[in-house]
Design a protein around this motif. Structure first.
Motif, mmCIF file in Angstrom:
data_model
loop_
_atom_site.group_PDB
_atom_site.id
_atom_site.type_symbol
_atom_site.label_atom_id
_atom_site.label_comp_id
_atom_site.label_asym_id
_atom_site.label_seq_id
_atom_site.Cartn_x
_atom_site.Cartn_y
_atom_site.Cartn_z
ATOM 1 N N GLY A 14 28.786 27.893 43.158
ATOM 2 C CA GLY A 14 28.742 28.704 44.367
ATOM 3 C C GLY A 14 27.839 28.099 45.428
ATOM 4 N N SER B 90 29.636 24.254 46.212
ATOM 5 C CA SER B 90 31.000 24.068 46.723
ATOM 6 C C SER B 90 31.464 25.136 47.696
ATOM 7 C CB SER B 90 31.984 24.002 45.546
ATOM 8 O OG SER B 90 31.975 25.223 44.834
ATOM 9 N N LEU B 91 30.964 26.372 47.591
ATOM 10 C CA LEU B 91 31.474 27.440 48.457
ATOM 11 C C LEU B 91 31.250 27.138 49.950
ATOM 12 C CD1 LEU B 91 32.888 30.121 48.750
ATOM 13 C CD2 LEU B 91 30.701 31.285 48.398
ATOM 14 N N PRO C 4 38.532 32.680 52.111
ATOM 15 C CA PRO C 4 37.434 33.175 51.274
ATOM 16 C C PRO C 4 37.891 33.644 49.892
ATOM 17 C CG PRO C 4 37.255 34.050 53.491
ATOM 18 C CD PRO C 4 38.578 33.354 53.423
ATOM 19 N N ALA D 247 38.756 30.577 47.620
ATOM 20 C CA ALA D 247 37.540 29.811 47.358
ATOM 21 C C ALA D 247 36.671 30.526 46.324
ATOM 22 C CB ALA D 247 36.763 29.593 48.660
ATOM 23 N N THR D 248 36.417 31.811 46.543
ATOM 24 C CA THR D 248 35.557 32.557 45.623
ATOM 25 C C THR D 248 36.245 32.778 44.282
ATOM 26 O OG1 THR D 248 36.355 34.624 46.619
ATOM 27 C CG2 THR D 248 34.285 33.711 47.454
ATOM 28 N N ILE E 252 35.989 29.619 42.165
ATOM 29 C CA ILE E 252 34.636 29.398 41.630
ATOM 30 C C ILE E 252 34.342 30.362 40.483
ATOM 31 C CG2 ILE E 252 32.179 29.551 42.192
ATOM 32 C CD1 ILE E 252 32.957 28.595 45.034
ATOM 33 N N LEU F 281 28.251 35.288 41.841
ATOM 34 C CA LEU F 281 28.677 34.649 43.085
ATOM 35 C C LEU F 281 28.247 35.464 44.301
ATOM 36 C CD1 LEU F 281 30.140 32.231 44.272
ATOM 37 C CD2 LEU F 281 32.253 33.551 44.217
ATOM 38 N N ALA G 252 26.624 33.893 47.627
ATOM 39 C CA ALA G 252 27.613 33.730 48.697
ATOM 40 C C ALA G 252 27.021 34.198 50.027
ATOM 41 C CB ALA G 252 28.873 34.527 48.381
ATOM 42 N N ILE H 165 36.041 38.569 47.324
ATOM 43 C CA ILE H 165 35.741 38.048 45.978
ATOM 44 C C ILE H 165 36.604 38.770 44.950
ATOM 45 C CG2 ILE H 165 33.946 37.732 44.236
ATOM 46 C CD1 ILE H 165 31.886 37.631 46.483
#
Length: 452
Positions: free
Chosen positions: A128, A131-132, A142, A145-146, A149, A407, A411, A420
């Motif tokens: 997180g 790479s986020l 978003p 991506a989340t 992860i 996360l 985040a 998420i």
């Protein structure tokens, strides 16, 4: 005793856990309180507790469980030695120019971290942080991506060396022995942590492949949500420096187990030592960092063993109230036999995953249903892998999925919590698809252990 008190005790434990009380003390405290009331009321034989000292000594002196602090230490060392940062940089340089390449890089690095650490929280937080921000700057949605992860972080549950598999292996080994005693048979071969490690390899790799296929599908259907990124050219020397050392460590740890040259506990010792040497060669070891590593390892180990002790007390009292016989009779009368019993257990574990942590489910549910399912003829390795993947979903299912919390803590505020939650839904479906595939083709979990 009709066993109904045992069910009330189980319900009380689940209720208290949902309220946030500590797992170890909830298990032991609730069980001892019910035992005290049952002794006074005449419904519980306190002689059941005479076996408790032997149980506790057996837990603390269990050679298999020594692997827990060693694998935890290995993971903590690698987390603090910037291995993940260099791995992600190397994989991004290789794949980032492709649509979805950065997300696939995250999955592959997460897989390597899972095979190096086996710690979900460490992987989610590390990925997180690293790479986020890069994914969001590159134009990734978003949600995807989340979701990528969070799902990647949970691979530490199934890809060996996994602490979850170590704990499941110990519980199922005891359950297998109980089943043999009840059937009045003796078989020197039993399920071990090594068996589960080997059995988890093919399902774990298939799960990684399914994650990557989903990302590639998104790249084809919605390329704007997973765009390629511009990466600077990296020399082969730097790429190899980032990839080779952790790969060698993984190969030594898992290879020694697969080759039969070392037990999981011995391999864990090699892994912890290798991680320390790797960190030392990188110049990442000093007095303060070693202190952090030792304290973090001690805290996690103490938590696990306290839960083990609480679970031992709970299982003894549960048995003393006749709970095991009640559940065994219920499963025996269930229409559909083994199929219905196993399906019901999987549904219950999945449902509990929405509100309980994997450790809580492992130590509350598995010791109760494990011996009964094994008595009914379920393969212990297949059952262990099915439970492990099922428990993996508990990290992703709202509202109490721990990967979501990990996360959310790292985040940026610009990423809404709803994004998420939406992001993990496809990956939960993928994990359920993997469960269905294992149900249809048990050989995915049992073939490799039978060959080795």
């Amino acid at each position: 005793m009709d066993g109904s008190v045992a069910l009330w005790m189980f319900a009380a434990v689940c209720g208290l856990l949902m309220l946030g009380y500590p797992v170890a003390f909830t298990l032991a405290g609730t069980a001892l309180l019910f035992a005290a009331v049952g002794t006074i009321a005449g419904g519980f034989d306190p002689s059941f507790l005479e076996a408790l000292p032997g149980r506790l000594f057996g837990t603390i002196s269990n050679v298999t469980l020594i692997a827990v602090p060693l694998f935890v230490m290995m993971g903590v060392v690698l987390e603090k030695s910037k291995v993940a940062e260099e791995l992600l940089e190397s994989m991004s340089a290789l794949l980032g120019r492709l649509p979805g390449g950065l997300a696939i890089s995250v999955v592959i690095v997460g897989m390597l971290l899972a095979a190096s650490t086996g710690i979900v929280g460490a992987t989610v937080v590390t990925m997180g942080l690293l790479s986020l921000p890069t994914m969001l700057r590159a134009g990734y949605g978003p949600s995807i991506a989340t979701g990528t992860i969070c799902a990647t972080g949970t691979l530490g549950q199934i890809i060996p060396p996994s602490i979850a598999l170590v704990l499941l292996g110990d519980i199922l080994s005891s359950a297998y022995q109980q089943a043999q005693l009840k059937l009045d048979v003796f078989n020197p071969q039993t399920v071990s942590v090594g068996d589960l490690f080997v059995g988890a390899i093919i399902p774990g790799l298939l799960l990684v492949g399914l994650y990557c296929l989903y990302i590639l599908g998104m790249a084809l259907l919605r390329p704007d949500s997973v765009p390629p990124i511009k990466t600077r050219t990296m020399s082969w020397g730097k790429l190899l420096h980032g990839l080779v050392p952790p790969l060698i460590l993984i190969a030594v740890v898992l290879g020694s187990i697969l080759a039969g040259a070392a037990t999981p506990t011995e391999a864990a010792g090699v892994g912890a030592t290798g991680a320390l040497l790797l960190a030392a060669f990188r110049g990442e070891v000093n007095r303060s960092k070693l202190q952090e590593i030792v304290i973090s390892t001690l805290e996690t180990t103490a938590m696990v063993f306290m839960i083990l002790i609480g679970a031992a007390v709970f299982s003894l009292v549960f048995r003393g109230f006749g709970g095991e016989e009640l559940i065994q009779a219920f499963f025996a009368e269930l229409p559909g036999g083994v199929f219905s019993a196993t399906l019901l257990v999987m549904i219950v574990i999945f449902a509990l995953g929405f509100v309980l942590d994997f450790i809580e489910i492992t130590f509350v549910v598995v010791p109760i249903v494990g011996p009964i399912l094994l008595l009914m003829g379920v393969d212990p390795i297949w059952l262990g892998i099915m439970i492990a993947i099922n428990l993996q979903t508990s990290f992703l299912t709202p509202p109490f999925g721990f990967a979501l919390f990990y996360l959310r803590g790292v985040a940026p505020d610009s990423v809404p919590t709803a994004a998420i939650y939406r992001g993990v839904i496809p990956f939960i479906c993928i994990q359920l698809l993997m469960l269905a595939a294992l149900w249809i083709w048990p050989e995915l979990a049992t073939w490799l252990p039978s060959k080795l």
